[in-house]
Enzyme design. Structure first.
Site, PDB file in Angstrom:
ATOM      1  N   ARG A  27     154.758  88.774 -73.716  1.00  0.00           N
ATOM      2  CA  ARG A  27     154.919  88.292 -72.344  1.00  0.00           C
ATOM      3  C   ARG A  27     155.383  86.838 -72.258  1.00  0.00           C
ATOM      4  O   ARG A  27     156.163  86.483 -71.364  1.00  0.00           O
ATOM      5  CB  ARG A  27     153.587  88.450 -71.609  1.00  0.00           C
ATOM      6  CG  ARG A  27     153.612  88.089 -70.134  1.00  0.00           C
ATOM      7  CD  ARG A  27     152.252  88.339 -69.505  1.00  0.00           C
ATOM      8  NE  ARG A  27     152.200  87.940 -68.110  1.00  0.00           N
ATOM      9  CZ  ARG A  27     152.469  88.732 -67.072  1.00  0.00           C
ATOM     10  NH1 ARG A  27     152.825  89.983 -67.290  1.00  0.00           N
ATOM     11  NH2 ARG A  27     152.397  88.290 -65.828  1.00  0.00           N
ATOM     12  N   TYR A  28     154.928  85.988 -73.155  1.00  0.00           N
ATOM     13  CA  TYR A  28     155.055  84.558 -72.910  1.00  0.00           C
ATOM     14  C   TYR A  28     155.922  83.773 -73.893  1.00  0.00           C
ATOM     15  O   TYR A  28     156.748  82.970 -73.484  1.00  0.00           O
ATOM     16  CB  TYR A  28     153.665  83.907 -72.887  1.00  0.00           C
ATOM     17  CG  TYR A  28     152.754  84.376 -71.782  1.00  0.00           C
ATOM     18  CD1 TYR A  28     153.152  84.321 -70.452  1.00  0.00           C
ATOM     19  CD2 TYR A  28     151.472  84.855 -72.070  1.00  0.00           C
ATOM     20  CE1 TYR A  28     152.308  84.732 -69.438  1.00  0.00           C
ATOM     21  CE2 TYR A  28     150.620  85.262 -71.062  1.00  0.00           C
ATOM     22  CZ  TYR A  28     151.033  85.200 -69.743  1.00  0.00           C
ATOM     23  OH  TYR A  28     150.199  85.606 -68.744  1.00  0.00           O
ATOM     24  N   ARG A  92     146.567  99.986-101.297  1.00  0.00           N
ATOM     25  CA  ARG A  92     145.657  99.082-100.584  1.00  0.00           C
ATOM     26  C   ARG A  92     145.939  97.628-100.938  1.00  0.00           C
ATOM     27  O   ARG A  92     145.037  96.782-100.991  1.00  0.00           O
ATOM     28  CB  ARG A  92     144.186  99.416-100.880  1.00  0.00           C
ATOM     29  CG  ARG A  92     143.783 100.855-100.635  1.00  0.00           C
ATOM     30  CD  ARG A  92     143.930 101.265 -99.194  1.00  0.00           C
ATOM     31  NE  ARG A  92     143.038 100.513 -98.323  1.00  0.00           N
ATOM     32  CZ  ARG A  92     143.048 100.583 -96.982  1.00  0.00           C
ATOM     33  NH1 ARG A  92     143.935 101.354 -96.389  1.00  0.00           N
ATOM     34  NH2 ARG A  92     142.205  99.871 -96.267  1.00  0.00           N
ATOM     35  N   HIS A  93     147.199  97.324-101.195  1.00  0.00           N
ATOM     36  CA  HIS A  93     147.588  95.969-101.591  1.00  0.00           C
ATOM     37  C   HIS A  93     148.972  95.680-101.021  1.00  0.00           C
ATOM     38  O   HIS A  93     149.971  96.259-101.450  1.00  0.00           O
ATOM     39  CB  HIS A  93     147.596  95.861-103.120  1.00  0.00           C
ATOM     40  CG  HIS A  93     147.559  94.442-103.622  1.00  0.00           C
ATOM     41  ND1 HIS A  93     148.624  93.566-103.489  1.00  0.00           N
ATOM     42  CD2 HIS A  93     146.573  93.750-104.252  1.00  0.00           C
ATOM     43  CE1 HIS A  93     148.305  92.407-104.023  1.00  0.00           C
ATOM     44  NE2 HIS A  93     147.065  92.474-104.495  1.00  0.00           N
ATOM     45  N   THR A 118     151.167  85.415-108.832  1.00  0.00           N
ATOM     46  CA  THR A 118     150.030  86.063-108.177  1.00  0.00           C
ATOM     47  C   THR A 118     150.403  86.299-106.724  1.00  0.00           C
ATOM     48  O   THR A 118     151.415  85.787-106.234  1.00  0.00           O
ATOM     49  CB  THR A 118     148.770  85.180-108.272  1.00  0.00           C
ATOM     50  OG1 THR A 118     147.653  85.875-107.707  1.00  0.00           O
ATOM     51  CG2 THR A 118     148.962  83.864-107.541  1.00  0.00           C
ATOM     52  N   HIS A 166     136.474  58.859 -61.299  1.00  0.00           N
ATOM     53  CA  HIS A 166     135.376  59.775 -60.942  1.00  0.00           C
ATOM     54  C   HIS A 166     135.824  60.771 -59.867  1.00  0.00           C
ATOM     55  O   HIS A 166     135.011  61.311 -59.128  1.00  0.00           O
ATOM     56  CB  HIS A 166     134.135  59.006 -60.449  1.00  0.00           C
ATOM     57  CG  HIS A 166     133.749  57.868 -61.332  1.00  0.00           C
ATOM     58  ND1 HIS A 166     132.916  58.021 -62.418  1.00  0.00           N
ATOM     59  CD2 HIS A 166     134.102  56.558 -61.300  1.00  0.00           C
ATOM     60  CE1 HIS A 166     132.757  56.846 -63.024  1.00  0.00           C
ATOM     61  NE2 HIS A 166     133.482  55.951 -62.368  1.00  0.00           N
ATOM     62  N   GLN A 248     143.144  79.492-106.162  1.00  0.00           N
ATOM     63  CA  GLN A 248     144.125  80.561-106.057  1.00  0.00           C
ATOM     64  C   GLN A 248     145.061  80.300-104.879  1.00  0.00           C
ATOM     65  O   GLN A 248     146.232  80.663-104.893  1.00  0.00           O
ATOM     66  CB  GLN A 248     143.429  81.916-105.867  1.00  0.00           C
ATOM     67  CG  GLN A 248     144.390  83.087-105.929  1.00  0.00           C
ATOM     68  CD  GLN A 248     143.676  84.407-105.972  1.00  0.00           C
ATOM     69  OE1 GLN A 248     143.383  84.978-104.909  1.00  0.00           O
ATOM     70  NE2 GLN A 248     143.389  84.900-107.169  1.00  0.00           N
ATOM     71  N   SER A 296     150.017  84.894 -53.100  1.00  0.00           N
ATOM     72  CA  SER A 296     148.811  85.709 -52.963  1.00  0.00           C
ATOM     73  C   SER A 296     149.180  87.036 -52.322  1.00  0.00           C
ATOM     74  O   SER A 296     149.994  87.091 -51.393  1.00  0.00           O
ATOM     75  CB  SER A 296     147.769  84.988 -52.097  1.00  0.00           C
ATOM     76  OG  SER A 296     146.711  85.864 -51.724  1.00  0.00           O
ATOM     77  N   ARG A 336     138.514  80.836-104.532  1.00  0.00           N
ATOM     78  CA  ARG A 336     139.036  81.531-103.350  1.00  0.00           C
ATOM     79  C   ARG A 336     138.198  82.768-103.047  1.00  0.00           C
ATOM     80  O   ARG A 336     137.714  83.443-103.933  1.00  0.00           O
ATOM     81  CB  ARG A 336     140.491  81.964-103.599  1.00  0.00           C
ATOM     82  CG  ARG A 336     141.261  82.489-102.389  1.00  0.00           C
ATOM     83  CD  ARG A 336     141.193  84.009-102.224  1.00  0.00           C
ATOM     84  NE  ARG A 336     141.853  84.415-100.983  1.00  0.00           N
ATOM     85  CZ  ARG A 336     143.086  84.892-100.920  1.00  0.00           C
ATOM     86  NH1 ARG A 336     143.779  85.061-102.016  1.00  0.00           N
ATOM     87  NH2 ARG A 336     143.600  85.224 -99.754  1.00  0.00           N
ATOM     88  N   ARG A 345     145.622  85.573 -90.424  1.00  0.00           N
ATOM     89  CA  ARG A 345     146.706  86.359 -89.821  1.00  0.00           C
ATOM     90  C   ARG A 345     146.687  86.201 -88.294  1.00  0.00           C
ATOM     91  O   ARG A 345     147.723  86.235 -87.647  1.00  0.00           O
ATOM     92  CB  ARG A 345     146.559  87.843 -90.161  1.00  0.00           C
ATOM     93  CG  ARG A 345     146.871  88.219 -91.591  1.00  0.00           C
ATOM     94  CD  ARG A 345     146.548  89.695 -91.798  1.00  0.00           C
ATOM     95  NE  ARG A 345     146.528  90.050 -93.204  1.00  0.00           N
ATOM     96  CZ  ARG A 345     147.530  90.613 -93.864  1.00  0.00           C
ATOM     97  NH1 ARG A 345     148.658  90.864 -93.234  1.00  0.00           N
ATOM     98  NH2 ARG A 345     147.408  90.921 -95.134  1.00  0.00           N
TER      99      ARG A 345
END
Length: 442
Positions: A27-28, A92-93, A118, A166, A248, A296, A336, A345
Protein backbone atom coordinates in the site's frame (compact mmCIF):
# COMPACT_ATOMS: atom_id res chain seq x y z
CA UNK A 1 -25.74 -18.15 16.74
CA UNK A 2 -22.41 -18.86 15.08
CA UNK A 3 -22.18 -18.24 11.36
CA UNK A 4 -22.45 -21.27 9.11
CA UNK A 5 -20.04 -19.71 6.62
CA UNK A 6 -16.89 -21.86 6.26
CA UNK A 7 -13.78 -20.29 7.77
CA UNK A 8 -11.54 -21.61 5.04
CA UNK A 9 -12.08 -21.56 1.30
CA UNK A 10 -10.05 -23.16 -1.45
CA UNK A 11 -8.42 -20.24 -3.23
CA UNK A 12 -5.92 -19.87 -6.00
CA UNK A 13 -2.35 -19.20 -4.89
CA UNK A 14 -2.33 -16.39 -7.43
CA UNK A 15 -5.27 -14.63 -5.76
CA UNK A 16 -3.51 -11.81 -3.91
CA UNK A 17 -6.81 -10.72 -2.37
CA UNK A 18 -7.16 -13.99 -0.48
CA UNK A 19 -3.82 -13.88 1.32
CA UNK A 20 -2.33 -11.37 3.71
CA UNK A 21 0.08 -8.79 2.33
CA UNK A 22 1.87 -6.28 4.49
CA UNK A 23 0.50 -2.80 3.79
CA UNK A 24 4.06 -1.51 4.06
CA UNK A 25 4.86 -2.91 0.62
CA UNK A 26 1.41 -3.43 -0.87
CA UNK A 27 0.00 0.00 0.00
CA UNK A 28 2.60 2.56 1.00
CA UNK A 29 6.32 2.12 0.27
CA UNK A 30 8.07 3.25 -2.91
CA UNK A 31 9.08 0.72 -5.59
CA UNK A 32 12.84 1.17 -4.99
CA UNK A 33 12.63 0.17 -1.33
CA UNK A 34 10.15 -2.62 -2.01
CA UNK A 35 12.56 -4.09 -4.57
CA UNK A 36 15.51 -3.63 -2.19
CA UNK A 37 13.92 -6.12 0.22
CA UNK A 38 12.48 -8.42 -2.44
CA UNK A 39 13.35 -12.07 -2.96
CA UNK A 40 14.73 -11.28 -6.39
CA UNK A 41 17.18 -8.72 -4.97
CA UNK A 42 18.12 -11.08 -2.15
CA UNK A 43 18.72 -14.25 -4.12
CA UNK A 44 20.30 -12.59 -7.14
CA UNK A 45 22.72 -10.98 -4.68
CA UNK A 46 23.49 -14.43 -3.26
CA UNK A 47 24.39 -15.58 -6.76
CA UNK A 48 26.45 -12.47 -7.36
CA UNK A 49 28.35 -13.14 -4.11
CA UNK A 50 29.07 -16.71 -5.21
CA UNK A 51 30.43 -15.27 -8.45
CA UNK A 52 32.60 -12.76 -6.53
CA UNK A 53 33.95 -15.58 -4.39
CA UNK A 54 34.77 -17.76 -7.41
CA UNK A 55 36.41 -14.87 -9.29
CA UNK A 56 38.56 -14.02 -6.28
CA UNK A 57 39.52 -17.66 -5.71
CA UNK A 58 40.51 -18.00 -9.36
CA UNK A 59 42.62 -14.87 -9.08
CA UNK A 60 44.47 -16.46 -6.16
CA UNK A 61 45.19 -19.71 -7.99
CA UNK A 62 42.21 -21.99 -7.32
CA UNK A 63 41.42 -24.17 -10.33
CA UNK A 64 38.37 -22.33 -11.65
CA UNK A 65 37.93 -21.76 -15.38
CA UNK A 66 36.66 -18.69 -17.17
CA UNK A 67 33.96 -20.89 -18.66
CA UNK A 68 32.65 -21.68 -15.17
CA UNK A 69 32.60 -17.99 -14.25
CA UNK A 70 30.79 -17.07 -17.45
CA UNK A 71 28.20 -19.75 -16.80
CA UNK A 72 27.53 -18.32 -13.34
CA UNK A 73 27.38 -14.77 -14.69
CA UNK A 74 24.81 -15.80 -17.30
CA UNK A 75 22.41 -17.06 -14.62
CA UNK A 76 22.50 -14.34 -11.98
CA UNK A 77 18.91 -13.19 -12.53
CA UNK A 78 16.99 -16.17 -13.97
CA UNK A 79 16.15 -17.70 -10.61
CA UNK A 80 13.72 -20.64 -10.51
CA UNK A 81 11.90 -19.64 -7.32
CA UNK A 82 9.50 -22.59 -7.39
CA UNK A 83 12.36 -25.08 -7.69
CA UNK A 84 14.16 -23.37 -4.81
CA UNK A 85 11.01 -23.50 -2.65
CA UNK A 86 10.58 -27.22 -3.39
CA UNK A 87 14.24 -27.86 -2.62
CA UNK A 88 13.96 -25.98 0.68
CA UNK A 89 11.00 -28.14 1.68
CA UNK A 90 13.28 -31.15 1.34
CA UNK A 91 16.47 -29.74 2.84
CA UNK A 92 14.96 -27.33 5.39
CA UNK A 93 17.88 -25.06 4.48
CA UNK A 94 17.36 -21.98 2.34
CA UNK A 95 20.99 -21.47 1.34
CA UNK A 96 21.59 -25.06 0.27
CA UNK A 97 18.30 -25.03 -1.62
CA UNK A 98 19.54 -22.11 -3.70
CA UNK A 99 22.99 -23.68 -4.08
CA UNK A 100 21.35 -26.76 -5.58
CA UNK A 101 19.10 -24.79 -7.95
CA UNK A 102 21.96 -22.54 -9.07
CA UNK A 103 24.14 -25.62 -9.61
CA UNK A 104 21.44 -27.22 -11.77
CA UNK A 105 21.46 -24.12 -13.97
CA UNK A 106 25.28 -24.00 -14.00
CA UNK A 107 26.39 -27.65 -14.27
CA UNK A 108 29.97 -26.75 -15.24
CA UNK A 109 30.32 -24.38 -12.28
CA UNK A 110 28.45 -26.64 -9.84
CA UNK A 111 31.61 -28.11 -8.22
CA UNK A 112 32.95 -24.70 -7.17
CA UNK A 113 29.77 -22.83 -6.15
CA UNK A 114 29.90 -21.85 -2.44
CA UNK A 115 33.42 -23.28 -2.16
CA UNK A 116 34.72 -22.87 1.40
CA UNK A 117 31.83 -20.61 2.38
CA UNK A 118 29.23 -20.79 5.12
CA UNK A 119 25.59 -19.76 4.85
CA UNK A 120 26.36 -16.40 6.45
CA UNK A 121 28.72 -15.62 3.59
CA UNK A 122 25.70 -15.03 1.38
CA UNK A 123 23.15 -14.26 4.11
CA UNK A 124 25.00 -11.64 6.14
CA UNK A 125 26.86 -10.07 3.24
CA UNK A 126 23.60 -9.67 1.34
CA UNK A 127 22.01 -8.07 4.39
CA UNK A 128 24.86 -5.56 4.57
CA UNK A 129 24.46 -4.74 0.87
CA UNK A 130 20.72 -4.29 1.34
CA UNK A 131 21.22 -2.07 4.41
CA UNK A 132 23.71 0.08 2.49
CA UNK A 133 21.39 0.34 -0.51
CA UNK A 134 18.48 1.11 1.81
CA UNK A 135 20.32 4.07 3.29
CA UNK A 136 21.18 5.25 -0.22
CA UNK A 137 17.47 5.23 -1.08
CA UNK A 138 16.51 7.13 2.08
CA UNK A 139 19.18 9.83 2.07
CA UNK A 140 17.95 11.77 -1.00
CA UNK A 141 14.43 11.63 0.41
CA UNK A 142 15.54 13.25 3.67
CA UNK A 143 17.35 15.89 1.61
CA UNK A 144 14.23 16.56 -0.46
CA UNK A 145 12.15 17.04 2.70
CA UNK A 146 14.76 19.49 3.98
CA UNK A 147 14.68 21.34 0.67
CA UNK A 148 10.87 21.62 0.62
CA UNK A 149 10.69 22.83 4.20
CA UNK A 150 13.56 25.28 3.59
CA UNK A 151 11.57 26.91 0.79
CA UNK A 152 8.52 27.03 3.08
CA UNK A 153 10.59 28.58 5.89
CA UNK A 154 12.07 31.19 3.58
CA UNK A 155 8.65 32.13 2.17
CA UNK A 156 7.17 32.63 5.64
CA UNK A 157 10.25 33.85 7.49
CA UNK A 158 8.63 37.22 8.32
CA UNK A 159 5.10 36.00 9.11
CA UNK A 160 4.56 36.43 12.88
CA UNK A 161 2.73 33.68 14.73
CA UNK A 162 2.13 32.68 18.31
CA UNK A 163 4.87 30.60 19.85
CA UNK A 164 3.77 27.92 22.30
CA UNK A 165 5.45 26.44 25.35
CA UNK A 166 3.58 23.77 27.34
CA UNK A 167 1.06 24.10 24.46
CA UNK A 168 0.14 27.50 25.93
CA UNK A 169 0.66 30.81 24.07
CA UNK A 170 4.12 32.23 24.78
CA UNK A 171 6.09 34.88 22.89
CA UNK A 172 5.83 35.49 19.17
CA UNK A 173 7.90 33.57 16.64
CA UNK A 174 7.45 33.32 12.87
CA UNK A 175 5.98 30.55 10.75
CA UNK A 176 9.35 30.24 8.99
CA UNK A 177 11.31 30.11 12.24
CA UNK A 178 9.12 27.27 13.53
CA UNK A 179 9.79 25.33 10.31
CA UNK A 180 13.51 25.76 11.00
CA UNK A 181 13.05 23.63 14.14
CA UNK A 182 11.83 20.85 11.88
CA UNK A 183 14.63 21.37 9.38
CA UNK A 184 17.32 21.25 12.06
CA UNK A 185 16.09 17.87 13.28
CA UNK A 186 15.98 16.50 9.74
CA UNK A 187 19.53 17.71 9.13
CA UNK A 188 20.62 15.76 12.20
CA UNK A 189 18.86 12.71 10.75
CA UNK A 190 20.63 13.28 7.43
CA UNK A 191 23.96 13.26 9.25
CA UNK A 192 22.99 10.17 11.25
CA UNK A 193 21.91 8.21 8.18
CA UNK A 194 25.11 9.09 6.33
CA UNK A 195 27.13 8.05 9.35
CA UNK A 196 25.26 4.76 9.74
CA UNK A 197 25.75 3.97 6.04
CA UNK A 198 29.42 4.93 6.01
CA UNK A 199 30.09 2.91 9.18
CA UNK A 200 28.85 -0.28 7.49
CA UNK A 201 31.57 -2.74 6.62
CA UNK A 202 31.45 -6.05 4.80
CA UNK A 203 31.43 -9.39 6.58
CA UNK A 204 33.59 -10.81 3.84
CA UNK A 205 34.85 -14.41 3.93
CA UNK A 206 35.22 -15.46 7.55
CA UNK A 207 34.17 -19.12 7.67
CA UNK A 208 31.81 -20.78 10.12
CA UNK A 209 33.07 -19.21 13.35
CA UNK A 210 35.01 -16.23 12.06
CA UNK A 211 38.39 -17.98 11.97
CA UNK A 212 38.58 -18.45 8.18
CA UNK A 213 39.61 -22.07 8.82
CA UNK A 214 38.04 -23.46 5.62
CA UNK A 215 39.89 -20.91 3.49
CA UNK A 216 43.16 -21.62 5.28
CA UNK A 217 42.67 -25.22 4.23
CA UNK A 218 41.76 -24.21 0.66
CA UNK A 219 44.99 -22.22 0.35
CA UNK A 220 47.17 -24.76 2.19
CA UNK A 221 47.75 -22.50 5.17
CA UNK A 222 48.72 -19.44 3.12
CA UNK A 223 47.47 -16.67 5.39
CA UNK A 224 48.24 -13.91 2.91
CA UNK A 225 46.05 -15.50 0.25
CA UNK A 226 43.18 -15.77 2.75
CA UNK A 227 43.54 -12.08 3.56
CA UNK A 228 43.68 -11.24 -0.13
CA UNK A 229 40.54 -13.31 -0.77
CA UNK A 230 38.69 -11.31 1.90
CA UNK A 231 39.95 -8.06 0.37
CA UNK A 232 39.03 -8.97 -3.21
CA UNK A 233 35.49 -10.08 -2.37
CA UNK A 234 34.95 -6.97 -0.22
CA UNK A 235 36.02 -4.68 -3.06
CA UNK A 236 33.87 -6.49 -5.64
CA UNK A 237 30.87 -5.93 -3.37
CA UNK A 238 31.57 -2.20 -3.31
CA UNK A 239 32.79 -1.91 0.29
CA UNK A 240 35.96 -0.17 1.37
CA UNK A 241 36.62 -2.48 4.32
CA UNK A 242 35.41 -5.60 6.09
CA UNK A 243 34.89 -6.35 9.77
CA UNK A 244 38.10 -7.75 11.19
CA UNK A 245 36.31 -9.65 13.96
CA UNK A 246 33.26 -11.84 13.34
CA UNK A 247 31.64 -14.84 14.91
CA UNK A 248 29.61 -16.78 12.43
CA UNK A 249 27.78 -13.52 11.71
CA UNK A 250 28.71 -9.87 11.76
CA UNK A 251 27.93 -8.49 15.19
CA UNK A 252 24.22 -7.77 15.59
CA UNK A 253 25.18 -4.46 17.16
CA UNK A 254 25.35 -3.27 13.55
CA UNK A 255 21.60 -3.83 13.24
CA UNK A 256 21.10 -1.91 16.48
CA UNK A 257 23.01 1.07 15.09
CA UNK A 258 21.03 1.04 11.84
CA UNK A 259 17.60 0.79 13.41
CA UNK A 260 18.44 3.30 16.15
CA UNK A 261 19.18 5.79 13.38
CA UNK A 262 15.85 5.04 11.71
CA UNK A 263 13.98 5.20 15.02
CA UNK A 264 15.46 8.65 15.57
CA UNK A 265 14.22 9.68 12.13
CA UNK A 266 10.80 8.36 13.14
CA UNK A 267 10.75 10.63 16.19
CA UNK A 268 11.57 13.64 14.00
CA UNK A 269 8.79 12.95 11.52
CA UNK A 270 6.33 12.29 14.36
CA UNK A 271 7.16 15.65 15.95
CA UNK A 272 6.84 17.56 12.65
CA UNK A 273 3.54 15.95 11.72
CA UNK A 274 2.15 16.37 15.24
CA UNK A 275 2.89 20.10 14.98
CA UNK A 276 1.09 20.21 11.62
CA UNK A 277 -1.91 18.37 13.07
CA UNK A 278 -2.12 20.87 15.93
CA UNK A 279 -1.81 23.80 13.52
CA UNK A 280 -4.57 22.28 11.38
CA UNK A 281 -6.78 22.15 14.45
CA UNK A 282 -6.19 25.91 14.90
CA UNK A 283 -6.81 26.42 11.15
CA UNK A 284 -3.47 28.22 10.80
CA UNK A 285 -1.63 25.71 8.59
CA UNK A 286 -2.99 22.73 6.69
CA UNK A 287 -1.50 19.90 4.70
CA UNK A 288 -2.58 19.67 1.04
CA UNK A 289 -6.17 18.59 0.52
CA UNK A 290 -7.27 17.28 -2.87
CA UNK A 291 -10.31 18.75 -4.61
CA UNK A 292 -12.17 15.43 -4.55
CA UNK A 293 -10.74 14.22 -1.22
CA UNK A 294 -13.24 13.12 1.43
CA UNK A 295 -12.40 13.93 5.04
CA UNK A 296 -15.20 11.98 6.72
CA UNK A 297 -17.92 9.59 5.58
CA UNK A 298 -20.34 11.20 8.03
CA UNK A 299 -19.20 14.84 8.23
CA UNK A 300 -18.68 16.29 4.74
CA UNK A 301 -17.14 19.55 6.00
CA UNK A 302 -14.11 17.88 7.59
CA UNK A 303 -10.56 18.39 6.29
CA UNK A 304 -8.69 15.83 8.34
CA UNK A 305 -4.86 15.94 8.27
CA UNK A 306 -4.74 12.31 7.22
CA UNK A 307 -1.26 12.40 5.70
CA UNK A 308 0.23 13.74 8.92
CA UNK A 309 -1.81 11.20 10.88
CA UNK A 310 -0.44 8.41 8.70
CA UNK A 311 3.10 9.64 9.31
CA UNK A 312 2.55 9.68 13.07
CA UNK A 313 0.99 6.24 13.00
CA UNK A 314 3.84 4.67 11.05
CA UNK A 315 6.53 6.66 12.87
CA UNK A 316 5.34 5.08 16.12
CA UNK A 317 5.81 1.66 14.53
CA UNK A 318 9.29 2.63 13.33
CA UNK A 319 10.33 3.83 16.77
CA UNK A 320 9.25 0.57 18.41
CA UNK A 321 11.27 -1.63 16.02
CA UNK A 322 14.56 -0.77 17.75
CA UNK A 323 13.57 -3.20 20.52
CA UNK A 324 14.04 -6.16 18.14
CA UNK A 325 17.76 -5.78 17.31
CA UNK A 326 18.53 -4.74 20.89
CA UNK A 327 17.11 -8.00 22.20
CA UNK A 328 18.59 -10.03 19.36
CA UNK A 329 22.09 -8.67 19.95
CA UNK A 330 21.80 -9.40 23.66
CA UNK A 331 21.06 -13.12 23.19
CA UNK A 332 23.58 -14.11 20.54
CA UNK A 333 25.33 -16.84 22.52
CA UNK A 334 29.04 -17.23 21.81
CA UNK A 335 29.66 -17.21 18.04
CA UNK A 336 25.99 -17.17 17.00
CA UNK A 337 22.50 -18.54 17.60
CA UNK A 338 19.86 -18.88 14.90
CA UNK A 339 17.11 -17.16 16.88
CA UNK A 340 18.22 -13.95 15.19
CA UNK A 341 17.15 -15.03 11.70
CA UNK A 342 13.34 -14.92 11.66
CA UNK A 343 13.28 -11.73 13.73
CA UNK A 344 15.71 -9.94 11.40
CA UNK A 345 13.71 -10.93 8.31
CA UNK A 346 10.87 -8.87 9.77
CA UNK A 347 12.41 -5.93 11.63
CA UNK A 348 15.12 -4.87 9.15
CA UNK A 349 12.76 -4.79 6.18
CA UNK A 350 9.93 -3.15 8.12
CA UNK A 351 12.21 -0.43 9.48
CA UNK A 352 13.47 0.64 6.07
CA UNK A 353 10.08 0.29 4.38
CA UNK A 354 8.44 2.36 7.12
CA UNK A 355 11.15 5.03 6.95
CA UNK A 356 10.66 5.18 3.19
CA UNK A 357 6.91 5.65 3.56
CA UNK A 358 7.04 8.45 6.11
CA UNK A 359 9.65 10.35 4.10
CA UNK A 360 7.61 10.04 0.89
CA UNK A 361 4.54 11.27 2.75
CA UNK A 362 6.36 14.06 4.56
CA UNK A 363 7.70 15.36 1.25
CA UNK A 364 4.17 15.38 -0.14
CA UNK A 365 2.98 17.35 2.89
CA UNK A 366 5.88 19.81 2.80
CA UNK A 367 5.39 20.53 -0.89
CA UNK A 368 1.76 21.55 -0.39
CA UNK A 369 1.50 23.18 3.06
CA UNK A 370 -1.15 25.91 3.08
CA UNK A 371 -0.85 28.88 5.48
CA UNK A 372 -3.76 31.09 6.57
CA UNK A 373 -2.26 34.46 7.63
CA UNK A 374 -5.59 36.04 8.62
CA UNK A 375 -6.36 33.26 11.09
CA UNK A 376 -2.84 33.57 12.50
CA UNK A 377 -3.31 37.35 12.82
CA UNK A 378 -6.61 36.90 14.69
CA UNK A 379 -5.00 34.52 17.16
CA UNK A 380 -2.14 36.95 17.73
CA UNK A 381 -4.54 39.79 18.44
CA UNK A 382 -6.37 37.65 20.98
CA UNK A 383 -3.15 37.01 22.88
CA UNK A 384 -1.21 40.19 22.08
CA UNK A 385 -1.87 41.91 25.42
CA UNK A 386 -0.28 38.95 27.17
CA UNK A 387 2.59 38.98 24.67
CA UNK A 388 3.36 42.58 25.68
CA UNK A 389 3.70 41.89 29.41
CA UNK A 390 7.44 41.23 29.31
CA UNK A 391 8.06 44.55 27.53
CA UNK A 392 5.72 46.34 29.95
CA UNK A 393 7.65 44.98 32.94
CA UNK A 394 10.94 46.12 31.38
CA UNK A 395 9.50 49.62 30.85
CA UNK A 396 8.24 49.76 34.44
CA UNK A 397 11.65 48.79 35.78
CA UNK A 398 13.34 51.42 33.60
CA UNK A 399 10.98 53.98 35.17
CA UNK A 400 12.19 53.03 38.64
CA UNK A 401 9.96 50.09 39.53
CA UNK A 402 11.04 46.95 41.38
CA UNK A 403 11.17 44.04 38.96
CA UNK A 404 9.61 41.47 41.31
CA UNK A 405 6.82 43.78 42.39
CA UNK A 406 6.08 44.73 38.79
CA UNK A 407 6.02 41.07 37.81
CA UNK A 408 3.52 40.28 40.56
CA UNK A 409 1.24 43.17 39.60
CA UNK A 410 1.21 42.15 35.94
CA UNK A 411 0.71 38.47 36.87
CA UNK A 412 -2.41 39.25 38.91
CA UNK A 413 -3.84 41.52 36.19
CA UNK A 414 -3.10 38.91 33.50
CA UNK A 415 -5.03 36.22 35.36
CA UNK A 416 -7.92 38.59 35.92
CA UNK A 417 -8.05 39.41 32.21
CA UNK A 418 -7.73 35.71 31.37
CA UNK A 419 -10.73 34.93 33.54
CA UNK A 420 -12.77 37.51 31.61
CA UNK A 421 -11.89 35.74 28.35
CA UNK A 422 -12.38 32.16 29.53
CA UNK A 423 -15.34 32.47 31.89
CA UNK A 424 -17.38 35.21 30.23
CA UNK A 425 -16.22 35.06 26.61
CA UNK A 426 -15.21 38.74 26.66
CA UNK A 427 -12.32 40.45 24.89
CA UNK A 428 -8.89 40.54 26.46
CA UNK A 429 -8.82 43.79 28.47
CA UNK A 430 -5.37 43.42 30.05
CA UNK A 431 -4.01 46.63 28.54
CA UNK A 432 -6.96 48.62 29.92
CA UNK A 433 -6.44 47.11 33.39
CA UNK A 434 -2.73 48.05 33.32
CA UNK A 435 -3.62 51.61 32.27
CA UNK A 436 -6.10 51.92 35.14
CA UNK A 437 -3.49 50.76 37.65
CA UNK A 438 -1.03 53.21 36.13
CA UNK A 439 -3.44 56.14 36.52
CA UNK A 440 -4.11 55.15 40.12
CA UNK A 441 -0.37 55.38 40.87
CA UNK A 442 0.06 58.79 39.21
Amino acid sequence: MASSTPLHHAVSCDDVYSSYQTPLSARYAGPEMVYNFSDRKKFSTWRRLWLYLAKSQQKLGVNISNEQLEEMENHLMDIDFKAAANEEKKTRHDVMAHVHVFAQQCPKAAPIIHLGATSCYVGDNTDLIVLRDGFNILLPKVARCVNCLSKFADTHRNLPTLGFTHLQPAQLTTVGKRACLWIQDLLMDLRNLERARDDLRFRGVKGTTGTQASFMQLFDGDEQKVKQLDKYVTELAGFKSAYVICGQTYTRKVDVDCLATLASLGSTVHKICTDIRLLANMKEVEEPFEQTQIGSSAMPYKRNPMRSERCCSLARHLMTLIADPLQTASVQWFERTLDDSANRRVCLAEAFLTADIILNTLQNIAEGLVVYPKVIERHIKQELPFMATENIIMAMVKSGGDRQECHEQIRVLSHEAGAQVKQQGLENDLVQRIREIGRAHV
